[in-house]
Write a protein that holds these residues in place. Structure first.
Motif, PDB file in Angstrom:
ATOM      1  N   LYS A 237       0.808  -1.224   0.000  1.00  0.00           N
ATOM      2  CA  LYS A 237       0.000   0.000   0.000  1.00  0.00           C
ATOM      3  C   LYS A 237       0.841   1.274   0.000  1.00  0.00           C
ATOM      4  O   LYS A 237       0.340   2.361   0.289  1.00  0.00           O
ATOM      5  CB  LYS A 237      -0.979   0.016   1.173  1.00  0.00           C
ATOM      6  CG  LYS A 237      -1.980  -1.134   1.136  1.00  0.00           C
ATOM      7  CD  LYS A 237      -2.958  -1.064   2.289  1.00  0.00           C
ATOM      8  CE  LYS A 237      -3.956  -2.224   2.239  1.00  0.00           C
ATOM      9  NZ  LYS A 237      -4.918  -2.179   3.369  1.00  0.00           N
ATOM     10  N   TYR A 238       2.138   1.150  -0.311  1.00  0.00           N
ATOM     11  CA  TYR A 238       3.004   2.319  -0.473  1.00  0.00           C
ATOM     12  C   TYR A 238       3.468   2.394  -1.929  1.00  0.00           C
ATOM     13  O   TYR A 238       3.219   1.490  -2.731  1.00  0.00           O
ATOM     14  CB  TYR A 238       4.211   2.236   0.454  1.00  0.00           C
ATOM     15  CG  TYR A 238       3.920   2.593   1.894  1.00  0.00           C
ATOM     16  CD1 TYR A 238       4.140   3.882   2.374  1.00  0.00           C
ATOM     17  CD2 TYR A 238       3.422   1.633   2.771  1.00  0.00           C
ATOM     18  CE1 TYR A 238       3.882   4.203   3.705  1.00  0.00           C
ATOM     19  CE2 TYR A 238       3.161   1.945   4.099  1.00  0.00           C
ATOM     20  CZ  TYR A 238       3.391   3.231   4.552  1.00  0.00           C
ATOM     21  OH  TYR A 238       3.125   3.547   5.865  1.00  0.00           O
ATOM     22  N   TRP A 239       4.195   3.464  -2.253  1.00  0.00           N
ATOM     23  CA  TRP A 239       4.701   3.666  -3.608  1.00  0.00           C
ATOM     24  C   TRP A 239       5.734   2.616  -4.008  1.00  0.00           C
ATOM     25  O   TRP A 239       5.986   2.397  -5.185  1.00  0.00           O
ATOM     26  CB  TRP A 239       5.313   5.065  -3.726  1.00  0.00           C
ATOM     27  CG  TRP A 239       6.448   5.303  -2.758  1.00  0.00           C
ATOM     28  CD1 TRP A 239       6.355   5.723  -1.473  1.00  0.00           C
ATOM     29  CD2 TRP A 239       7.842   5.110  -3.012  1.00  0.00           C
ATOM     30  NE1 TRP A 239       7.605   5.805  -0.896  1.00  0.00           N
ATOM     31  CE2 TRP A 239       8.526   5.439  -1.818  1.00  0.00           C
ATOM     32  CE3 TRP A 239       8.576   4.706  -4.132  1.00  0.00           C
ATOM     33  CZ2 TRP A 239       9.914   5.369  -1.716  1.00  0.00           C
ATOM     34  CZ3 TRP A 239       9.955   4.629  -4.019  1.00  0.00           C
ATOM     35  CH2 TRP A 239      10.609   4.965  -2.828  1.00  0.00           C
ATOM     36  N   ASP A 240       6.332   1.946  -3.017  1.00  0.00           N
ATOM     37  CA  ASP A 240       7.372   0.940  -3.278  1.00  0.00           C
ATOM     38  C   ASP A 240       6.891  -0.454  -2.899  1.00  0.00           C
ATOM     39  O   ASP A 240       7.606  -1.228  -2.277  1.00  0.00           O
ATOM     40  CB  ASP A 240       8.662   1.302  -2.529  1.00  0.00           C
ATOM     41  CG  ASP A 240       8.443   1.536  -1.022  1.00  0.00           C
ATOM     42  OD1 ASP A 240       7.279   1.419  -0.563  1.00  0.00           O
ATOM     43  OD2 ASP A 240       9.424   1.821  -0.321  1.00  0.00           O
ATOM     44  N   ASP A 241       5.648  -0.794  -3.314  1.00  0.00           N
ATOM     45  CA  ASP A 241       5.081  -2.084  -2.936  1.00  0.00           C
ATOM     46  C   ASP A 241       5.493  -3.230  -3.855  1.00  0.00           C
ATOM     47  O   ASP A 241       5.177  -4.388  -3.594  1.00  0.00           O
ATOM     48  CB  ASP A 241       3.553  -2.006  -2.858  1.00  0.00           C
ATOM     49  CG  ASP A 241       2.901  -1.667  -4.196  1.00  0.00           C
ATOM     50  OD1 ASP A 241       3.636  -1.433  -5.182  1.00  0.00           O
ATOM     51  OD2 ASP A 241       1.654  -1.615  -4.256  1.00  0.00           O
ATOM     52  N   GLY A 242       6.226  -2.925  -4.948  1.00  0.00           N
ATOM     53  CA  GLY A 242       6.652  -3.974  -5.868  1.00  0.00           C
ATOM     54  C   GLY A 242       8.019  -4.526  -5.531  1.00  0.00           C
ATOM     55  O   GLY A 242       8.177  -5.697  -5.159  1.00  0.00           O
ATOM     56  N   SER A 243       9.034  -3.690  -5.648  1.00  0.00           N
ATOM     57  CA  SER A 243      10.394  -4.082  -5.296  1.00  0.00           C
ATOM     58  C   SER A 243      11.180  -2.828  -4.941  1.00  0.00           C
ATOM     59  O   SER A 243      10.773  -1.702  -5.254  1.00  0.00           O
ATOM     60  CB  SER A 243      11.085  -4.828  -6.444  1.00  0.00           C
ATOM     61  OG  SER A 243      11.283  -3.961  -7.546  1.00  0.00           O
ATOM     62  N   ILE A 244      12.319  -3.006  -4.285  1.00  0.00           N
ATOM     63  CA  ILE A 244      13.175  -1.893  -3.898  1.00  0.00           C
ATOM     64  C   ILE A 244      14.625  -2.247  -4.185  1.00  0.00           C
ATOM     65  O   ILE A 244      14.972  -3.417  -4.354  1.00  0.00           O
ATOM     66  CB  ILE A 244      13.019  -1.525  -2.405  1.00  0.00           C
ATOM     67  CG1 ILE A 244      13.313  -2.753  -1.520  1.00  0.00           C
ATOM     68  CG2 ILE A 244      11.637  -0.968  -2.123  1.00  0.00           C
ATOM     69  CD1 ILE A 244      13.333  -2.442  -0.039  1.00  0.00           C
ATOM     70  N   GLY A 245      15.488  -1.220  -4.247  1.00  0.00           N
ATOM     71  CA  GLY A 245      16.909  -1.438  -4.441  1.00  0.00           C
ATOM     72  C   GLY A 245      17.679  -0.168  -4.121  1.00  0.00           C
ATOM     73  O   GLY A 245      17.112   0.934  -4.105  1.00  0.00           O
ATOM     74  N   GLU A 290       7.651   8.072   3.285  1.00  0.00           N
ATOM     75  CA  GLU A 290       6.288   7.596   3.079  1.00  0.00           C
ATOM     76  C   GLU A 290       5.819   7.876   1.655  1.00  0.00           C
ATOM     77  O   GLU A 290       4.984   7.165   1.113  1.00  0.00           O
ATOM     78  CB  GLU A 290       5.336   8.256   4.077  1.00  0.00           C
ATOM     79  CG  GLU A 290       5.479   7.725   5.494  1.00  0.00           C
ATOM     80  CD  GLU A 290       4.281   8.074   6.344  1.00  0.00           C
ATOM     81  OE1 GLU A 290       3.724   9.176   6.158  1.00  0.00           O
ATOM     82  OE2 GLU A 290       3.892   7.242   7.186  1.00  0.00           O
ATOM     83  N   LYS A 291       6.379   8.938   1.060  1.00  0.00           N
ATOM     84  CA  LYS A 291       6.056   9.311  -0.318  1.00  0.00           C
ATOM     85  C   LYS A 291       7.353   9.453  -1.104  1.00  0.00           C
ATOM     86  O   LYS A 291       8.417   9.670  -0.517  1.00  0.00           O
ATOM     87  CB  LYS A 291       5.264  10.616  -0.339  1.00  0.00           C
ATOM     88  CG  LYS A 291       3.909  10.528   0.348  1.00  0.00           C
ATOM     89  CD  LYS A 291       3.167  11.864   0.280  1.00  0.00           C
ATOM     90  CE  LYS A 291       1.810  11.766   0.945  1.00  0.00           C
ATOM     91  NZ  LYS A 291       1.079  13.073   0.887  1.00  0.00           N
TER      92      LYS A 291
END
Length: 348
Positions: A237-245, A290-291
């Motif tokens: 439910k955040y802008w980075d809900d798919g993957s991060i790096g 958060e954003k």
């Protein structure tokens, strides 16, 4: 977020870069490492090239020939229904996956941070079985007068590994080999020792479960890495809900270590955010965006070789500002800056 994009964006485009050979064309220049060197800002850019193709019925794929260490071009028939051509970045056969471009690293130099002169020849070129499909996404960490450059090495034989090279003059480079095993990329090495050890952020991928989390690892010598700890994950439910790096190299501020990182949504929309880590125990997260700091909004960020993408490998922290050099739509390089206090204000 009050982020200011350069009026000259994109500041470097594929048309600005000379191909490495006459039968190739540059299709992307993006995801650059950044440092200051000899009174200039230096960008170490990822340059993606494709063979010039005059036959619409064929797809051409460049790669390193393991017997000669030279680039060769493989042909695929677009009428072959067993082959997947749906993603512009890949050719997928029933047994293998190939890249439609091959990348090397090229240097651009400039004094004002916006206007750059680009070297006519590659600085670092793929040359081994680990780099068969190219080298990508460099980060530059300066330690004691030496510049350590880690980059992703892409190969169908070994997977995606992270390799390390170093230089003192950006003319000659010493290769130190593979430092993180497959599949691991998005490595960012801290620019100083912490309690006598080197640290690096990295992003391994689980082949079985497809989990993509940011980890932190330590080393006595920048080559051998261990004591791996999971640092942070994608968030529902955040802008980075798919993957991060990881993105740029972490930089130290009064509050701790600041890392600008990238995150994608579940629909592959890539943005940049920030995470604040403890100064003495960088495996501890103090606060996180958060954003997004910056998200795809401009035409050059929304449309390109792979659109809706902002991806960053290098930034400078100077005069209270974070100066971000980022890849836009996997096609070009753009510049934006934001005040550090504005980033800190929106961390939670």
């Amino acid at each position: 977020m009050n982020i200011i994009r350069s009026e000259k964006n994109p500041i470097i485009t594929p048309e600005d870069v000379k191909p490495s050979r006459p039968d190739f064309k540059v299709v992307g220049v993006f995801n650059c490492g950044v440092t200051r060197f000899n009174g200039e800002i230096l960008l170490l850019m990822r340059v993606a090239e494709m063979p010039i193709n005059n036959n619409p019925k064929k797809e051409l794929v460049p790669m390193i020939d393991l017997k000669t260490d030279k680039i060769v071009v493989k042909e695929f028939n677009k009428a072959d229904s067993s082959i997947d051509f749906s993603d512009s970045r890949f050719v997928r056969t029933p047994t293998d996956q190939y890249l439609t471009s091959i990348s090397h690293l090229r240097i651009a130099r400039g004094k004002n941070g916006i206007d750059f002169k680009i070297d006519k020849k590659p600085a670092i070129f793929p040359e081994s079985k680990y780099e068969r499909f190219g080298i990508e996404d460099p980060r530059i960490t300066q330690i004691n007068g030496r510049y350590y450059i880690n980059y992703s090495a892409i190969s169908d034989i070994t997977g995606v590994t992270t390799c390390l090279t170093s230089t003192t003059d950006f003319v000659t480079f010493t290769r130190h080999g593979v430092i993180f095993m497959p599949d691991n990329k998005d490595v960012a090495i801290f620019p100083e020792k912490i309690k006598g050890r080197y640290y690096a952020l990295n992003r391994p991928v689980s082949a079985e479960y497809r989990v993509r989390n940011i980890w932190i690892s330590e080393s006595p010598d920048l080559v051998y890495w261990g004591n791996h700890l999971k640092l942070m994950s994608a968030r529902e439910k955040y802008w980075d809900d798919g993957s991060i790096g990881c993105s740029g190299v972490p930089f130290k501020i009064e509050e701790g270590w600041m890392e600008i990182y990238h995150g994608s949504s579940k629909i592959n929309r890539y943005c940049l955010g920030a995470v604040l880590l403890d100064a003495n125990e960088p495996w501890k997260v103090i606060a996180r965006s958060e954003k997004p700091i910056i998200e795809p909004e401009m035409d050059y960020e929304l449309h390109g070789f792979f659109g809706n993408v902002i991806f960053n490998c290098g930034n400078l922290y100077e005069e209270g500002k974070v100066k971000i050099y980022y890849g836009a739509a996997d096609t070009c390089i753009a510049y934006a800056e934001v005040k550090l206090k504005d980033i800190l204000y929106q961390l939670k």
